[in-house]
Design an enzyme around this catalytic site. Sequence first.
Site, short mmCIF file in Angstrom:
data_model
loop_
_atom_site.label_atom_id
_atom_site.label_comp_id
_atom_site.label_asym_id
_atom_site.label_seq_id
_atom_site.Cartn_x
_atom_site.Cartn_y
_atom_site.Cartn_z
N HIS A 65 -57.46 14.69 23.50
CA HIS A 65 -56.77 14.00 22.40
C HIS A 65 -55.37 13.55 22.81
CE1 HIS A 65 -59.89 15.01 19.42
NE2 HIS A 65 -59.96 16.18 20.03
N ASN A 138 -63.07 15.41 13.81
CA ASN A 138 -63.39 14.19 14.55
C ASN A 138 -63.99 13.16 13.60
OD1 ASN A 138 -62.56 15.18 17.07
ND2 ASN A 138 -64.57 16.05 17.52
#
EC number: 1.11.1.6
Length: 492
Positions: A65, A138
């Site tokens: 990320h 997500n």
Amino acid sequence: MDPYRVRPSSAHDSPFFTTNSGAPVWNNNSSLTVGTRGPILLEDYHLLEKLANFDRERIPERVVHARGASAKGFFEVTHDITQLTSADFLRGPGVQTPVIVRFSTVIHERGSPETLRDPRGFAVKFYTREGNFDLVGNNFPVFFVRDGMKFPDMVHALKPNPKSHIQENWRILDFFSHHPESLHMFSFLFDDLGIPQDYRHMEGAGVNTYMLINKAGKAHYVKFHWKPTCGIKCLSDEEAIRVGGANHSHATKDLYDSIAAGNYPQWNLFVQVMDPAHEDKFDFDPLDVTKIWPEDILPLQPVGRLVLNKNIDNFFNENEQIAFCPALVVPGIHYSDDKLLQTRIFSYADSQRHRLGPNYLQLPVNAPKCAHHNNHHDGFMNFMHRDEEVNYFPSRLDPVRHAEKYPTTPIVCSGNREKCFIGKENNFKQPGERYRSWDSDRQERFVKRFVEALSEPRVTHEIRSIWISYWSQADKSLGQKLATRLNVRPNF
């Protein structure tokens, strides 16, 4: 004078340039030298400080990320779910809670194109009156693996080759050929949903199974889902190449420009709840993160809306230094025994301590907005002003006390200590159902993408055969199509 009143909260506190210690700088253009063309003198402290600061501007990149964009706003409850949870920020319709949200790509580096086929992160930090709640999810409702023991190896496989620093399909397909539970995630990743058009037009999911606990102590398993009010839009492979070639930060720009123009992105929050007493009625384990819960049996229940109406003030402070952790929950919300969630509870906080230091929760973007008190003190970069003399507990000289006990649910743990797989794996049913739900054109695009991945020269015949076998168990016609195009005899 109170030194804390003039702490350096802004770069513009002074009308003229200064050193970090506040001394005035009368020349920020030239180094101190011997004569006009002589060597630079070591006593030019301003130059040394300037270079030393520059050399240390970058902090360790997130291991996953790394590429992301953040925005601020609020969450407002629209539906009463107090029968499910005692969480204060969900206490009734109309209650608003400030939030900050970070969207991200998962695998690729900071600065990489936002048009790559990759899951997207959707992390929300709620600044509640009872502490921060981080819902770290997500854009897909499932994950690659169900046990956190596999997570480091999974990331290594998805990351670039350590020798060439090139992401290669043969490494990915080799690793996941040992993990058939990944099929469901690949049915999302290689689908049309694999490249969102931008962050505003994608869904979000808590992914893991949590627990909601009401005032009576009754617990329910829960899944969280974010649905964008502006709909879902994705890029085709050809569009991704065109958009990414024109602007590798297109999704960040779209988010920033939309908010600046007053076109505030919104999502509705829904939950699915399951009574733990009913979990054996399903042909899957509800704590298995590779599975979705059927909406026809466990329908989506509306909770509230998320509105992003303010851009961040500083990218480094509020995007790079923001730290999320699934361990941050509030009374009324708790962890389940989801194996992946249990490992994330440790791993995320440990990663933030590595990136930002042990006092990362003192950074303004991470600090709670409610009153807080404990005896954690000192350590690198501790800048909290404290003047108490009692830094232990309990004490008859300090009035601080335990908080009132909030509702919890009794959980009985029993059994042998063992490392084992879950009982109901059922790896192929849901990805097969998902594939069959698509129209023929969408199926064809999925097949084409997977054939392309399996056609990489270093993907061995054995690995191709395993994947064809897996997809055949999900859907026989899908396996046959892959086998035909790859010229591999299927082993049904």
